[in-house]
Design a protein around this motif. Structure first.
Motif, PDB file in Angstrom:
ATOM      1  N   GLY A 140       0.825  -1.210   0.000  1.00  0.00           N
ATOM      2  CA  GLY A 140       0.000   0.000   0.000  1.00  0.00           C
ATOM      3  C   GLY A 140       0.853   1.251   0.000  1.00  0.00           C
ATOM      4  O   GLY A 140       0.573   2.220  -0.721  1.00  0.00           O
ATOM      5  N   TRP A 141       1.932   1.217   0.791  1.00  0.00           N
ATOM      6  CA  TRP A 141       2.868   2.348   0.788  1.00  0.00           C
ATOM      7  C   TRP A 141       3.543   2.487  -0.576  1.00  0.00           C
ATOM      8  O   TRP A 141       3.708   3.604  -1.084  1.00  0.00           O
ATOM      9  N   LEU A 142       3.920   1.371  -1.161  1.00  0.00           N
ATOM     10  CA  LEU A 142       4.554   1.414  -2.479  1.00  0.00           C
ATOM     11  C   LEU A 142       3.586   1.926  -3.544  1.00  0.00           C
ATOM     12  O   LEU A 142       4.005   2.609  -4.495  1.00  0.00           O
ATOM     13  N   ASP A 143       2.303   1.622  -3.403  1.00  0.00           N
ATOM     14  CA  ASP A 143       1.304   2.157  -4.327  1.00  0.00           C
ATOM     15  C   ASP A 143       1.292   3.684  -4.267  1.00  0.00           C
ATOM     16  O   ASP A 143       1.206   4.364  -5.301  1.00  0.00           O
ATOM     17  N   THR A 144       1.382   4.222  -3.050  1.00  0.00           N
ATOM     18  CA  THR A 144       1.421   5.682  -2.870  1.00  0.00           C
ATOM     19  C   THR A 144       2.670   6.277  -3.504  1.00  0.00           C
ATOM     20  O   THR A 144       2.611   7.322  -4.171  1.00  0.00           O
ATOM     21  N   ILE A 145       3.815   5.611  -3.307  1.00  0.00           N
ATOM     22  CA  ILE A 145       5.063   6.082  -3.904  1.00  0.00           C
ATOM     23  C   ILE A 145       4.958   6.073  -5.425  1.00  0.00           C
ATOM     24  O   ILE A 145       5.337   7.040  -6.102  1.00  0.00           O
ATOM     25  N   ALA A 146       4.434   4.983  -5.974  1.00  0.00           N
ATOM     26  CA  ALA A 146       4.298   4.878  -7.436  1.00  0.00           C
ATOM     27  C   ALA A 146       3.392   5.965  -7.981  1.00  0.00           C
ATOM     28  O   ALA A 146       3.699   6.601  -9.003  1.00  0.00           O
ATOM     29  N   ASP A 147       2.270   6.208  -7.314  1.00  0.00           N
ATOM     30  CA  ASP A 147       1.344   7.252  -7.766  1.00  0.00           C
ATOM     31  C   ASP A 147       2.010   8.621  -7.728  1.00  0.00           C
ATOM     32  O   ASP A 147       1.797   9.456  -8.617  1.00  0.00           O
ATOM     33  N   SER A 148       2.823   8.863  -6.691  1.00  0.00           N
ATOM     34  CA  SER A 148       3.529  10.142  -6.582  1.00  0.00           C
ATOM     35  C   SER A 148       4.506  10.313  -7.738  1.00  0.00           C
ATOM     36  O   SER A 148       4.538  11.360  -8.395  1.00  0.00           O
ATOM     37  N   ILE A 149       5.306   9.290  -7.986  1.00  0.00           N
ATOM     38  CA  ILE A 149       6.305   9.372  -9.055  1.00  0.00           C
ATOM     39  C   ILE A 149       5.639   9.606 -10.401  1.00  0.00           C
ATOM     40  O   ILE A 149       6.125  10.390 -11.228  1.00  0.00           O
ATOM     41  N   LYS A 150       4.514   8.954 -10.623  1.00  0.00           N
ATOM     42  CA  LYS A 150       3.797   9.127 -11.898  1.00  0.00           C
ATOM     43  C   LYS A 150       3.312  10.563 -12.080  1.00  0.00           C
ATOM     44  O   LYS A 150       3.102  11.016 -13.204  1.00  0.00           O
ATOM     45  N   GLY A 151       3.142  11.278 -10.956  1.00  0.00           N
ATOM     46  CA  GLY A 151       2.713  12.668 -11.028  1.00  0.00           C
ATOM     47  C   GLY A 151       3.849  13.661 -11.144  1.00  0.00           C
ATOM     48  O   GLY A 151       3.622  14.853 -11.364  1.00  0.00           O
ATOM     49  N   TYR A 152       5.083  13.187 -11.011  1.00  0.00           N
ATOM     50  CA  TYR A 152       6.247  14.061 -11.103  1.00  0.00           C
ATOM     51  C   TYR A 152       6.647  14.200 -12.569  1.00  0.00           C
ATOM     52  O   TYR A 152       7.508  13.466 -13.078  1.00  0.00           O
ATOM     53  N   TYR A 202       8.344  -4.497  -7.643  1.00  0.00           N
ATOM     54  CA  TYR A 202       6.978  -3.994  -7.500  1.00  0.00           C
ATOM     55  C   TYR A 202       6.812  -2.631  -8.170  1.00  0.00           C
ATOM     56  O   TYR A 202       5.807  -2.367  -8.836  1.00  0.00           O
ATOM     57  N   LEU A 203       7.807  -1.763  -8.005  1.00  0.00           N
ATOM     58  CA  LEU A 203       7.717  -0.437  -8.618  1.00  0.00           C
ATOM     59  C   LEU A 203       8.039  -0.483 -10.114  1.00  0.00           C
ATOM     60  O   LEU A 203       7.322   0.101 -10.933  1.00  0.00           O
ATOM     61  N   ASN A 204       9.113  -1.180 -10.467  1.00  0.00           N
ATOM     62  CA  ASN A 204       9.527  -1.234 -11.875  1.00  0.00           C
ATOM     63  C   ASN A 204       8.536  -2.004 -12.747  1.00  0.00           C
ATOM     64  O   ASN A 204       8.126  -1.514 -13.807  1.00  0.00           O
ATOM     65  N   GLU A 205       8.158  -3.180 -12.311  1.00  0.00           N
ATOM     66  CA  GLU A 205       7.385  -4.075 -13.163  1.00  0.00           C
ATOM     67  C   GLU A 205       5.891  -4.032 -12.882  1.00  0.00           C
ATOM     68  O   GLU A 205       5.079  -3.893 -13.807  1.00  0.00           O
ATOM     69  N   TYR A 206       5.494  -4.155 -11.619  1.00  0.00           N
ATOM     70  CA  TYR A 206       4.060  -4.155 -11.309  1.00  0.00           C
ATOM     71  C   TYR A 206       3.431  -2.800 -11.640  1.00  0.00           C
ATOM     72  O   TYR A 206       2.358  -2.724 -12.236  1.00  0.00           O
TER      73      TYR A 206
END
Length: 339
Positions: A140-152, A202-206
């Protein structure tokens, strides 16, 4: 210069800008100079906090008239404190800066945890079970990180991010480190490597996030060399940059940081990795240091004139954040070390 040519990143799908950043940082290793990084530089200062990232403040700028080359942030502020760093990151990139994040996550095994220093349970192995509450909290934390990066993004460009993951793993103060409780390891060597690798996958592939450079940064690598580069090392196929964290007293700093960067510089030279210093400075802040030329003599010149020519390999070095006027790592003109 005798070290392998830097030709790419560990992520074969890395964006062009991410690859270009890796190559630029690699090229800096051939120069005596290095980039300066400051944690939370346009978020916190001795006298300001800019939650929106629109004010343009930075104590590095306030003291020198120039922003740091590398802007540091922590995913903890995004996940736990609801800070949106989008504008901070976009500003850094817009002026040619490099963006780097670390992460001091709470212990995911326990709902009551409010610190990365909560040493209990076996959180690494619990995550690697790939189901259950600990796994769910971590992903769940990684989902938040991924969403943040996608917005940068800067226009259509996905801003490259350096991610210093699970750092200072050679110490026993974080739950992913070497601590044991009741004879049981919180995070064994194999579980540490497994967690590093799973998080990357999880971040790179998922999530399909391919604008990350991965930084591995043990603490005190000259003291914990075997732990750092053998038993807990995630693997050459898992890290783009190798750094280290080192704080010390005013008296011991010069020699301690040289010891560490010589070990890291030599390892990176042999294995074709980018060297850096993840965090460094005087323990508990520079506010009590009275050596007016500390930043030049003990820090910059010390690294750039290393007689072994290994500390010259670092691409950047980071000072920690300026919390308030009585706790800081970057001085302002009225402070003793500003000179």
């Amino acid at each position: 210069k005798g070290h392998p040519q830097w030709i790419g990143t560990i992520d074969a799908k890395a964006t062009a800008e991410t690859l270009a950043l890796a190559q630029a940082l690699g090229a800096i290793q051939d120069k005596i100079s290095f980039l300066f990084r400051h944690q939370n530089t346009n978020y916190k200062g001795q006298y300001f906090k800019d939650k929106d990232g629109t004010e343009g403040y930075s104590d590095v700028y306030n003291g020198t008239g120039s922003y740091p080359a590398v802007f540091g942030f922590d995913w903890l502020d995004v996940i736990e404190n609801d800070i949106d760093f989008t504008e901070h990151v976009k500003f850094a990139y817009s002026i040619g800066g490099v963006v780097a994040f670390d992460w001091k996550p709470y212990n995911p095994e326990y709902w009551w945890s409010s610190s990365a220093n909560d040493l209990a349970g076996t959180p690494c192995s619990k995550i690697l079970e790939l189901s259950g509450s600990t796994y769910d909290r971590w992903t769940g934390w990684l989902d938040t990180i991924a969403d943040s990066i996608k917005g940068y993004k800067y226009g259509s460009i996905k801003i490259p991010i350096i991610f210093r993951l699970l750092h200072e793993n050679t110490g026993g103060w974080y739950w992913w480190g070497t601590a044991s409780k009741s004879g049981k390891e919180l995070c064994s060597d194999s579980d540490y490597k497994g967690l590093f690798n799973f998080t990357q996958y999880y971040l790179n592939e998922y999530h399909g996030v391919h604008n990350i450079l991965w930084l591995y940064a043990p603490a005190k690598p000259s003291v914990y060399t075997d732990t750092a580069f053998s038993t807990r090392y995630p693997g050459h196929d898992r890290v783009d940059l190798i750094g280290f964290d080192r704080y010390s007293t005013t008296d011991d700093y010069k020699n301690d940081v040289l010891d560490d960067c010589r070990v890291v510089g030599a390892f990176c030279k042999v294995h074709g990795k980018i060297a850096c210093i993840g965090e460094t400075g005087i323990t508990d802040g520079i506010q009590d240091t009275t050596i007016s030329d500390w930043y030049y003599d003990d820090f910059a010149k010390n690294l750039m004139t290393d007689k072994d020519d290994m500390c010259t390999k670092i691409s950047y070095a980071m000072a920690w954040e300026n919390v308030h006027p009585d706790l800081y790592w970057v001085p302002l003109p009225q402070d003793a070390t500003w000179n």
